[in-house]
Write a protein that holds these residues in place. Structure first.
Motif, PDB file in Angstrom:
ATOM      1  N   MET A  64       0.848  -1.177   0.000  1.00 49.78           N
ATOM      2  CA  MET A  64       0.000   0.000   0.000  1.00 49.78           C
ATOM      3  C   MET A  64       0.891   1.236   0.000  1.00 49.78           C
ATOM      4  SD  MET A  64      -2.677   1.154   2.942  1.00 49.78           S
ATOM      5  CE  MET A  64      -4.298   1.334   2.261  1.00 49.78           C
ATOM      6  N   ALA A  65       0.616   2.147  -0.888  1.00 48.98           N
ATOM      7  CA  ALA A  65       1.401   3.380  -0.978  1.00 48.98           C
ATOM      8  C   ALA A  65       1.086   4.281   0.207  1.00 48.98           C
ATOM      9  CB  ALA A  65       1.081   4.103  -2.287  1.00 48.98           C
ATOM     10  N   SER A  66       2.102   5.027   0.646  1.00 50.85           N
ATOM     11  CA  SER A  66       1.875   5.946   1.757  1.00 50.85           C
ATOM     12  C   SER A  66       1.037   7.127   1.275  1.00 50.85           C
ATOM     13  CB  SER A  66       3.197   6.420   2.346  1.00 50.85           C
ATOM     14  OG  SER A  66       3.896   7.186   1.390  1.00 50.85           O
ATOM     15  N   LYS A  67       0.357   7.757   2.212  1.00 48.68           N
ATOM     16  CA  LYS A  67      -0.483   8.899   1.876  1.00 48.68           C
ATOM     17  C   LYS A  67       0.383  10.086   1.497  1.00 48.68           C
ATOM     18  CE  LYS A  67      -4.332   7.836   4.938  1.00 48.68           C
ATOM     19  NZ  LYS A  67      -5.140   8.327   6.061  1.00 48.68           N
ATOM     20  N   PRO A  68      -0.134  10.958   0.610  1.00 47.60           N
ATOM     21  CA  PRO A  68       0.593  12.188   0.294  1.00 47.60           C
ATOM     22  C   PRO A  68       0.805  13.019   1.557  1.00 47.60           C
ATOM     23  CG  PRO A  68      -1.245  11.869  -1.219  1.00 47.60           C
ATOM     24  CD  PRO A  68      -1.381  10.847  -0.135  1.00 47.60           C
ATOM     25  N   VAL A  69       1.839  13.833   1.549  1.00 45.90           N
ATOM     26  CA  VAL A  69       2.197  14.595   2.738  1.00 45.90           C
ATOM     27  C   VAL A  69       1.058  15.494   3.212  1.00 45.90           C
ATOM     28  CG1 VAL A  69       3.322  16.500   1.511  1.00 45.90           C
ATOM     29  CG2 VAL A  69       4.053  15.915   3.835  1.00 45.90           C
ATOM     30  N   TRP A  70       0.293  16.103   2.286  1.00 49.55           N
ATOM     31  CA  TRP A  70      -0.806  16.972   2.713  1.00 49.55           C
ATOM     32  C   TRP A  70      -1.896  16.180   3.427  1.00 49.55           C
ATOM     33  CZ3 TRP A  70       0.083  16.063  -2.519  1.00 49.55           C
ATOM     34  CH2 TRP A  70      -0.904  15.343  -3.193  1.00 49.55           C
ATOM     35  N   GLU A  71      -2.100  14.913   3.030  1.00 52.39           N
ATOM     36  CA  GLU A  71      -3.067  14.054   3.726  1.00 52.39           C
ATOM     37  C   GLU A  71      -2.585  13.768   5.144  1.00 52.39           C
ATOM     38  OE1 GLU A  71      -5.910  12.165   2.793  1.00 52.39           O
ATOM     39  OE2 GLU A  71      -6.089  12.842   0.723  1.00 52.39           O
ATOM     40  N   GLN A  72      -1.311  13.513   5.297  1.00 52.17           N
ATOM     41  CA  GLN A  72      -0.741  13.238   6.617  1.00 52.17           C
ATOM     42  C   GLN A  72      -0.844  14.469   7.520  1.00 52.17           C
ATOM     43  OE1 GLN A  72       3.226  11.498   6.260  1.00 52.17           O
ATOM     44  NE2 GLN A  72       2.617  10.594   4.309  1.00 52.17           N
ATOM     45  N   ILE A  73      -0.516  15.639   6.968  1.00 57.80           N
ATOM     46  CA  ILE A  73      -0.588  16.887   7.740  1.00 57.80           C
ATOM     47  C   ILE A  73      -2.026  17.174   8.147  1.00 57.80           C
ATOM     48  CG2 ILE A  73      -0.307  19.394   7.600  1.00 57.80           C
ATOM     49  CD1 ILE A  73       2.130  18.720   5.687  1.00 57.80           C
ATOM     50  N   GLY A  74      -2.943  17.106   7.187  1.00 55.35           N
ATOM     51  CA  GLY A  74      -4.345  17.392   7.467  1.00 55.35           C
ATOM     52  C   GLY A  74      -4.939  16.426   8.474  1.00 55.35           C
ATOM     53  N   ALA A  75      -4.719  15.136   8.280  1.00 56.68           N
ATOM     54  CA  ALA A  75      -5.278  14.137   9.194  1.00 56.68           C
ATOM     55  C   ALA A  75      -4.685  14.284  10.598  1.00 56.68           C
ATOM     56  CB  ALA A  75      -5.031  12.735   8.656  1.00 56.68           C
ATOM     57  N   GLY A  76      -3.397  14.572  10.676  1.00 53.71           N
ATOM     58  CA  GLY A  76      -2.762  14.784  11.979  1.00 53.71           C
ATOM     59  C   GLY A  76      -3.325  16.002  12.683  1.00 53.71           C
TER      60      GLY A  76
END
Length: 136
Positions: A1-13
C-alpha cells in the motif's frame, strides 16, 4: 500500500489533534491560531487569536443558548485534504458532536493550514452545524 501524500498526513494529523484538544481542554487550541487567523462560526466572523479563543472557550450549547456546555465529544465521519498552490493544506471535516445532554448533531468544519516557522497553524476556520429548517 502506498503511503499517503504529505498533505493528507498533515491534514489528518491536524484534525486528530484539534478535536482531541477541543474535547478535552479547548484552551490548548491557542497555539493553533495567530493574530491573522480568521474563524467563521455559524456565520459570525472572528479575527485574531484573542477573539477566536474567546469564542472557542465560551461556546454556547446550540439548543440551550443561554448555557455554556461543560462537555463535548466529536466523532469524525469523513475528512478530505488538499494542497493549495501556496503550500498550504485545506481540510474539510464532517462528523457528529454531542454537547452535554443535547441531541447528537451533525457538523462541517473547514480548516486552512499554513506552515509558519516549522509549525502548522490554522489561518482560516469555518464551522457550521448540519441543521436544516425544512419547514420554511
Amino acid at each position: 500500500m502506498a503511503s499517503k501524500p504529505v498533505w493528507e498526513q498533515i491534514g489528518a494529523g491536524f484534525v486528530q489533534h484539534y478535536y482531541q484538544q477541543f474535547d478535552s481542554d479547548r484552551t490548548k487550541l491557542a497555539d493553533l491560531y495567530t493574530d491573522a487567523s480568521c474563524l467563521t462560526w455559524e456565520g459570525v466572523g472572528f479575527q485574531g487569536h484573542k477573539a477566536i479563543m474567546e469564542k472557542i472557550t465560551t461556546l454556547l450549547s446550540p439548543l440551550l443558548q443561554s448555557l455554556p456546555f461543560q462537555s463535548i465529544q466529536h466523532s469524525i465521519t469523513a475528512q478530505d485534504h488538499q494542497p493549495t498552490p501556496d503550500s498550504c493544506v485545506m481540510s474539510m471535516v464532517m462528523g457528529q458532536l454531542k454537547a452535554d445532554t443535547d441531541q447528537v448533531m451533525g457538523f462541517q468544519q473547514t480548516f486552512l493550514l499554513k506552515n509558519v516557522d516549522n509549525k502548522w497553524i490554522c489561518t482560516n476556520d469555518m464551522f457550521r452545524l448540519a441543521l436544516h429548517n425544512f419547514g420554511a
